[in-house]
Design an enzyme around this catalytic site. Structure first.
Site, PDB file in Angstrom:
ATOM      1  N   GLY A  31       0.837  -1.193   0.000  1.00 17.39           N
ATOM      2  CA  GLY A  31       0.000   0.000   0.000  1.00 17.39           C
ATOM      3  C   GLY A  31       0.866   1.236   0.000  1.00 17.39           C
ATOM      4  O   GLY A  31       2.090   1.163  -0.138  1.00 17.39           O
ATOM      5  N   SER A  32       0.244   2.376   0.170  1.00 16.34           N
ATOM      6  CA  SER A  32       0.975   3.631   0.152  1.00 16.34           C
ATOM      7  C   SER A  32       1.740   3.820   1.455  1.00 16.34           C
ATOM      8  O   SER A  32       1.541   3.089   2.430  1.00 16.34           O
ATOM      9  CB  SER A  32       0.011   4.801  -0.061  1.00 16.34           C
ATOM     10  OG  SER A  32      -0.684   4.645  -1.276  1.00 16.34           O
ATOM     11  N   ASP A  35       0.302   3.620   5.336  1.00 14.10           N
ATOM     12  CA  ASP A  35      -1.049   3.063   5.362  1.00 14.10           C
ATOM     13  C   ASP A  35      -1.228   2.057   6.487  1.00 14.10           C
ATOM     14  O   ASP A  35      -2.341   1.602   6.727  1.00 14.10           O
ATOM     15  CB  ASP A  35      -1.360   2.371   4.023  1.00 14.10           C
ATOM     16  CG  ASP A  35      -1.864   3.341   2.970  1.00 14.10           C
ATOM     17  OD1 ASP A  35      -2.143   4.494   3.320  1.00 14.10           O
ATOM     18  OD2 ASP A  35      -1.977   2.943   1.792  1.00 14.10           O
ATOM     19  N   GLY A  36      -0.130   1.675   7.149  1.00 14.97           N
ATOM     20  CA  GLY A  36      -0.232   0.793   8.305  1.00 14.97           C
ATOM     21  C   GLY A  36       0.073  -0.662   8.023  1.00 14.97           C
ATOM     22  O   GLY A  36      -0.398  -1.549   8.743  1.00 14.97           O
ATOM     23  N   SER A  38       3.025  -2.368   8.290  1.00 17.29           N
ATOM     24  CA  SER A  38       3.818  -2.995   9.360  1.00 17.29           C
ATOM     25  C   SER A  38       3.011  -3.122  10.638  1.00 17.29           C
ATOM     26  O   SER A  38       3.141  -4.104  11.376  1.00 17.29           O
ATOM     27  CB  SER A  38       5.093  -2.176   9.601  1.00 17.29           C
ATOM     28  OG  SER A  38       5.892  -2.132   8.442  1.00 17.29           O
ATOM     29  N   PRO A 112       7.764  -2.576   0.765  1.00 12.84           N
ATOM     30  CA  PRO A 112       7.816  -1.119   0.873  1.00 12.84           C
ATOM     31  C   PRO A 112       6.826  -0.438  -0.056  1.00 12.84           C
ATOM     32  O   PRO A 112       6.478  -0.958  -1.115  1.00 12.84           O
ATOM     33  CB  PRO A 112       9.258  -0.785   0.486  1.00 12.84           C
ATOM     34  CG  PRO A 112       9.692  -1.915  -0.370  1.00 12.84           C
ATOM     35  CD  PRO A 112       8.988  -3.124   0.165  1.00 12.84           C
ATOM     36  N   GLY A 113       6.379   0.756   0.357  1.00  9.29           N
ATOM     37  CA  GLY A 113       5.403   1.498  -0.438  1.00  9.29           C
ATOM     38  C   GLY A 113       5.990   2.502  -1.389  1.00  9.29           C
ATOM     39  O   GLY A 113       5.352   2.903  -2.347  1.00  9.29           O
ATOM     40  N   GLY A 473      44.534   5.558 -32.985  1.00 11.39           N
ATOM     41  CA  GLY A 473      45.335   4.973 -34.049  1.00 11.39           C
ATOM     42  C   GLY A 473      44.870   3.605 -34.474  1.00 11.39           C
ATOM     43  O   GLY A 473      45.574   2.900 -35.210  1.00 11.39           O
ATOM     44  N   SER A 542      34.231   0.511 -29.658  1.00 14.17           N
ATOM     45  CA  SER A 542      33.620  -0.559 -28.846  1.00 14.17           C
ATOM     46  C   SER A 542      33.922  -0.342 -27.359  1.00 14.17           C
ATOM     47  O   SER A 542      34.695  -1.086 -26.759  1.00 14.17           O
ATOM     48  CB  SER A 542      34.091  -1.940 -29.299  1.00 14.17           C
ATOM     49  OG  SER A 542      35.477  -2.015 -29.489  1.00 14.17           O
TER      50      SER A 542
END
Length: 630
Positions: A31-32, A35-36, A38, A112-113, A473, A542
């Site tokens: 969630g955001s 938002d609770g 954890s 994580p949010g 070169g 390259s």
């Protein structure tokens, strides 16, 4: 006394057997920010009595010291283990927690949010059966809610709980809950969730967590815990699918036994069943199902076993043992969703390692079809991918692999991309389907071989790959080498960077992605010329080790000779008759190697030419002498 001990031992054994027999539900919370999530997991752990007395004492002390609940127990601290998380009050890493009730075992991932930690959320969701998406009742459906819901959909999670949290802060108002649920259902209609249950909760106060709450008399559904204990798990459906097992280890303890060990990803296995080994396609029958506890008559999805065959057939680590009547698909080109997890961008055309199950092959992203704005679901054009971006891509492999579409079986349709230089995991992908071209294109057998063409020319084909800064070169030395080889009667061709950009690569610019594609095309052309029996001289800046390594691997051992024309930048600039370095330093020329685009010097070239200390003529003689000795 002994009788009491026996009873205790019997009770413990019975409890362990009962515990082992419980089904396991893996779920994530997302969630955001704030938002609770954890707090909810902490409450589940607390209410399921999975906290020891010393943990509870530490939690109470931490709550007074760094908690956010005014001295009351801050359940989020049970999960937010990193110091940075506790100090900021947010989740950064994925936190896994185990808990158990009388009905079921659980592994929950607190993801994580923040958008910058999308890769962490993808990691946590990759093994989940269900997602709990939290919404703050005060804020409603937010952009991050939509992003996490799309990721849940992308990762194949079909069962969702919409937990409208912090209902205590809106007075448990049913109108607020109904409005949020209606908004979310309208958005989620396009995401193909098979099950969506909305529950009004207060993670902090415990409402509708383990028991239904008297403060929501208008809610007639189950508590969150009751739903988690009773929701059907897709593991049962896996048993009804055809047999699939990826070989993780060829078990050969002695000369008289050869078995193939792994975990059955789908279906069931029985002695006597006809199976097909993929990708080779060879068929045989199962002879035994071997375990440490003895042979089995049947084994199903989720069990780790060793299978033996009735016939001696070739089967290696990474191969798939599949039901011969309904085998998995085999292909080397796919359309996939890809989540990019590295700070360095994804460059189409660059080779990576792709690991699917226990098999690792070389892979190249051949096309980025579109990037997905995970906040709006809008499809956007993209030439490369940055950290945490998601795209629909085509991928091409160096060898065919057995697979199932990710939606059918995540274990057999999910893969990771690995950087070939650092061995870091840089991406996670989900196969949608095999491209038709993978089945329609086959190698055409020809009668004239490379060896025959080389013998007709009286030489050993090779690639002399000149790399170095602009003005080092390279082209001058390569031109001299070709003249000397021609004088010796050798058959050669010189591919020069500037010349090739007038034709084959005229559509390419000088961004990192276009430089990668430039070298990929040239390497493929060089391979064809070597197959024709020629000595090919390739003179390109390259700049990236990865692409030079890719070119080397296209050739047979000993055919590729890397020549590092090592010239100090100051010397290269002094030789700059075209004025390119001056324009680059003045900002008129972007992505110029050595100025604002990197050059990765070879670490172990076959020939190292220090061009400021030796003439081009002597350098050419040294290269020709090396070729004569090879």
């Amino acid at each position: 006394m002994a009788h009491v001990s026996d009873l205790i031992a019997t009770d413990i054994e019975a409890y362990l057997e009962q515990h082992q027999a419980k089904s396991l539900l893996r779920f994530i919370t997302c969630g955001s920010v704030d938002d609770g999530k954890s707090t909810l997991i902490g409450r589940l752990l607390y209410d399921s009595k999975m906290i020891f007395e010393d943990q509870l004492a530490a939690l109470e002390a931490d709550s007074r010291r760094v908690g956010t609940q005014g001295g009351e127990i801050d359940f989020a601290l049970l999960v937010d283990g990193l110091a940075a998380e506790r100090e900021q009050g947010i989740t950064i890493d994925v936190a896994y927690r185990f808990f158990s009730t009388d009905r079921r075992k659980f592994i929950v991932a607190d993801t994580p949010g923040h958008e910058q930690y999308t890769r962490n959320m993808v990691t946590g969701a990759s093994t989940a059966d269900l997602a709990v998406i939290l919404i703050d009742a005060r804020k409603g459906v937010l952009t991050q809610t939509r992003r996490h819901s799309f990721l849940v959909h992308l990762l194949g999670i079909k069962k969702v709980v919409l937990a409208v949290n912090k209902m205590d802060l809106v007075g448990f108002d049913q109108a607020v809950f109904d409005r949020i649920v209606a908004d979310y259902r309208a958005f989620a209609a396009a995401l193909d969730f098979t099950e969506l249950l909305a529950i009004p909760i207060s993670g902090l106060r415990g409402d509708n967590i383990t028991e239904t709450s008297a403060r929501t008399p208008w809610y007639a559904g189950p508590s969150l815990m009751h739903h988690l204990e009773t929701v059907e798990i897709d593991a049962e459906a896996r048993a009804a699918q055809p047999l699939r097992m990826t070989v993780q280890w060829v078990n050969r303890p002695h000369l008289d036994f050869r078995g193939f060990s792994g975990q059955i990803e789908a279906g069931v296995a029985r002695p006597g069943d006809a199976v097909r080994i993929l990708p080779s396609g060879r068929e045989t029958t199962l002879a035994r199902i071997v375990t440490s506890d003895g042979d089995l008559e049947i084994a199903g999805a989720g069990q780790s076993v060793t299978l033996t065959f009735a016939d001696e057939v070739d089967c290696s680590r990474g191969d798939m043992i599949a039901d011969a009547r309904d085998p998995a698909e085999v292909a080397d080109q796919f359309e996939c969703h890809l989540v990019w997890m590295a700070s360095e961008p994804l460059l189409p055309g660059r080779p990576y390692w792709l690991k699917i199950g226990a098999r690792t092959v070389q892979a190249t992203i051949t096309e980025i079809k579109h990037r997905i704005n995970v906040n709006t679901l809008e499809h956007l054009a993209a030439r490369q991918l940055e950290l945490n971006e998601i795209a629909l891509v085509n991928v091409s492999l160096s060898a065919p692999v057995a697979f199932e579409p990710y939606k059918a079986n995540p274990d057999l349709g999910g893969f990771i991309l690995i950087d070939r230089m650092t061995n870091a995991t840089v991406g996670a992908g989900m196969i949608r389907f095999a491209l038709r071209r993978a089945h329609n294109i086959h190698w055409q057998a020809v009668d004239v071989s490379k060896a025959s063409r080389a013998a007709a020319k009286g030489q050993t084909p090779a690639v002399l790959w000149f790399t170095g800064l602009s003005g080092s070169g390279k082209s001058t030395i390569a031109n001299l080498v070709e003249k000397k080889l021609l004088a010796l009667g050798r058959h050669t061709y010189l591919l020069d960077g500037d010349n090739v950009r007038h034709g084959l690569n005229r559509d390419l610019g000088f961004t990192d992605a276009e430089r990668v594609e430039n070298i990929r095309r040239v390497a493929e052309v060089a391979k064809l010329m070597v197959d024709a029996g020629l000595i090919v001289l390739v003179s390109f800046i390259s700049p990236f080790r990865s692409e030079r390594a890719m070119a080397r691997e296209l050739m047979e051992p000993g055919e590729f000779v890397e020549i590092f024309v090592d010239t100090p930048l100051s010397v290269a600039e002094a030789r700059d008759v075209k004025g390119l370095y001056r324009k680059a330093r003045e900002g008129q020329l972007k992505n110029f190697t050595g100025i604002d685009s990197p050059y990765e010097a070879p670490e172990a070239p076959e020939i190292h030419i220090q061009a400021d200390q030796i003439s081009a003529e002597l350098a050419a003689d040294r290269i020709v002498a090396h070729l004569a000795r090879a």
